[in-house]
Design an enzyme around this catalytic site. Structure first.
Site, PDB file in Angstrom:
ATOM      1  N   LYS A 197       0.628  -1.623  -0.097  1.00 20.09           N
ATOM      2  CA  LYS A 197      -0.513  -0.523  -0.167  1.00 20.09           C
ATOM      3  C   LYS A 197       0.878   1.380  -0.136  1.00 20.09           C
ATOM      4  CE  LYS A 197      -3.727   1.851   2.781  1.00 20.09           C
ATOM      5  NZ  LYS A 197      -5.004   2.078   3.826  1.00 20.09           N
ATOM      6  N   SER A 199      -9.751   1.636   3.174  1.00 19.78           N
ATOM      7  CA  SER A 199      -8.654   2.960   2.244  1.00 19.78           C
ATOM      8  C   SER A 199      -7.996   1.673   1.199  1.00 19.78           C
ATOM      9  CB  SER A 199      -8.180   3.558   2.964  1.00 19.78           C
ATOM     10  OG  SER A 199      -7.426   3.212   3.624  1.00 19.78           O
ATOM     11  N   SER A 235      -9.992  -0.703   7.456  1.00 23.94           N
ATOM     12  CA  SER A 235      -9.253  -1.165   6.357  1.00 23.94           C
ATOM     13  C   SER A 235      -8.285  -1.591   5.061  1.00 23.94           C
ATOM     14  CB  SER A 235      -7.938   0.174   6.257  1.00 23.94           C
ATOM     15  OG  SER A 235      -9.156   1.959   6.440  1.00 23.94           O
TER      16      SER A 235
END
Length: 536
Positions: free
Chosen positions: A121, A202, A226
């Site tokens: 990420k 996210s 997330s």
């Protein structure tokens, strides 16, 4: 560094669609991309179904090497990601890393993730030429002084860093409403099952990349939902570890009280292998604690449900019949495999959530300012500078939604010794821990079970996420700092993935992984993405 721009992606997606023969004459709900799911086989091994253990055996036996495997994923990203917008950077040094892995293997050295390509990420610090942007143009000039500790752990395990995955900008802590999976750097990430549906946030790009087999495994981060929400909505496995198991040093923060990184993978075997590699004490993160032998692969027991006691939190599903049906089917599987199921209610979760958000605002200002102050390069010095940057670059950064959460955080003291803040944080954490601990103790339970998500909603950049009837069970684990494991459990309308989450007390990862693995092996629910353009 390869920075994939939304405009180029759109053009590439159109070209791919035309090459696949997609025309206006094809009904919209039946349109699929060139069959990406059919392109996951390397030298006779289907990488969509293979585990990292399968990859190790294949490379040990010379079926293919790490260079060939890494090149496969880089080629697949180029071919498939224009539909998805899941990857914002590929690592120009990835093939070199793979070549060094092959040399180690030939010499007999063998890390637990030797030669396995990993996508991170894009809020996890990496060395140049890979950038760490949190999805924001404000950090394009940032140059972290060191890689995140978890990246160092991945490298020590032999992994190849393949690149960076898109995310909800600033981990979805900039504005509400916003569209999960959108960032100024990467554009809007699409759900691979139905492309006009949202991937949740996210860790959107990480979950989509795992689902679409753009990497062997991926890493996400979570403050509240997330990891588990995008994993559930994209039909993959996600582990949100106990706070203190995986170092947060070198991860762009929201809150040190709730942030953690964890694996997002297509199966629990891979998630267990990755978690084993990235966990461990780190002097840069005082929350991390020494542990014994944390090889979570040892927890993979197909018969773990037999004799287990599992509490089911049904009410969180609300009146969503699709979610209820998937949960009922999961409960039936548990019972058929010898588990005792007890219905439970988690008391105080709503009150914990009410205290959580204002506490996070103070923590975000404090922790982000500290991260920015410690990060070399050209970027705003603090949260106030980020707010100003966004105003000056409103045409890109504020194109679809604002920065109300940034402004609310800036209005706090940012002081973690503020009595008002401390009262909020203590209330949130205490209530969340009590909810889980008391339910577990009262029922003499090995774990709790709840639905992870409801069906993915239509992406709308103007209105933001549609949380009508939103189903989420992430809050108790997130606020308490306890672990959660989400596993595929079914589909809404036969297409959109639904997950269930096993969660429990502090450092209960071995039990959760064991139960989740037994459930996964019993159900074999997951199927590759359909890449439908839309649903009727």
């Amino acid at each position: 560094m390869t920075l994939l721009k939304p405009a180029r992606r759109a053009a590439a997606a159109l070209a791919l669609a035309l090459a696949a023969g997609l025309t206006a004459a094809v009904p919209a709900h039946a349109r699929e991309a060139a069959p990406p799911s059919a392109g996951t086989v390397l030298r006779g091994l289907d990488l969509d179904r293979a585990t990292v253990l399968d990859l190790q055996r294949a490379m040990d036996r010379g079926r293919f090497d790490a260079v060939t495997l890494t090149r496969f994923y880089l080629d697949r990203i180029r071919a498939v990601d224009p539909l998805l917008h899941a990857v914002v950077q590929t690592n120009p040094g990835a093939l070199g890393e793979a070549e060094r892995s092959d040399r180690r293997r030939r010499r007999g050295a063998h890390g637990p993730l030797e030669g396995v390509p990993v996508l991170l990420k894009d809020n996890i610090d990496t060395a140049a030429p890979l950038r760490t942007t949190a999805g924001s143009q404000a950090l394009l000039g940032a140059r972290p002084a060191a890689e995140a500790f978890l990246v160092q752990r991945l490298r020590a395990a032999g992994a190849v860093i393949l690149g960076k995955a898109n995310l909800s900008e600033w981990a979805n802590f900039r504005s509400s409403p916003s569209s999960s999976g959108w960032s100024a750097i990467g554009g809007q990430t699409n759900n691979p099952y139905v492309l006009d549906r949202n991937p949740c946030g996210s860790s959107s790009g990480s979950a989509v990349a795992a689902a679409a087999t753009l990497a062997a495994v991926t890493i996400g981060t979570e403050t509240d939902g997330s990891i588990v929400c995008p994993a559930g909505i994209n039909g993959v496995v996600g582990i949100k570890p106990t706070i203190g198991l995986v170092s947060r040093a070198g991860v762009v923060p929201i809150s040190a009280r709730q942030d953690t990184a964890g694996p997002i993978t297509r199966n629990l075997t891979d998630a267990a292998a990755v978690l084993s590699a990235i966990q461990g004490p780190d002097p840069r993160d005082p929350a991390t604690v020494p542990g014994g032998d944390r090889d979570y692969l040892k927890a993979l027991r197909p018969g773990a449900l037999n004799g287990a006691r599992v509490g089911v939190w049904r009410s969180v599903a609300g009146d969503n019949q699709e979610v209820r049906a998937a949960l009922d089917a999961a409960v039936a599987t548990l019972k058929a495999r010898g588990a005792t199921v007890v219905d439970v209610e988690l008391e105080g979760v709503d009150q914990a959530g009410e205290a959580e958000f204002p506490a996070l605002l103070t923590e975000f200002k404090h922790d982000l300012n500290a991260y920015l102050a410690a990060t070399p390069g050209r970027h705003p010095a603090d949260l106030a500078g980020l707010i100003d940057f966004n105003r000056r670059h409103a045409g890109t950064e504020l194109r679809y939604f604002g920065q109300e959460v940034f402004e609310q955080a800036q209005a706090t003291t940012g002081d973690l010794d503020d009595p008002a803040y401390r009262a909020l944080r203590d209330r949130a954490t205490t209530l969340a821990r009590r909810a889980i601990d008391s339910a577990m103790a009262a029922g003499r339970l090995d774990a709790l079970l709840a639905p992870t998500n409801h069906a993915a909603w239509l992406t709308d950049l103007t209105k933001g996420d549609d949380f009508t009837g939103f189903v989420s069970s992430s809050a108790p684990s997130a606020i308490s700092g306890y672990p959660a494991v989400t596993v595929p459990a079914g589909y809404a309308r036969d297409v959109l993935p639904l997950g269930v989450t096993f969660f429990g007390g502090r450092f209960s990862e071995p039990s959760l992984i064991a139960l989740g693995y037994a459930f996964e092996q019993a159900t074999q629910v997951r199927k590759p993405p359909a890449y439908l353009r839309t649903l009727p």
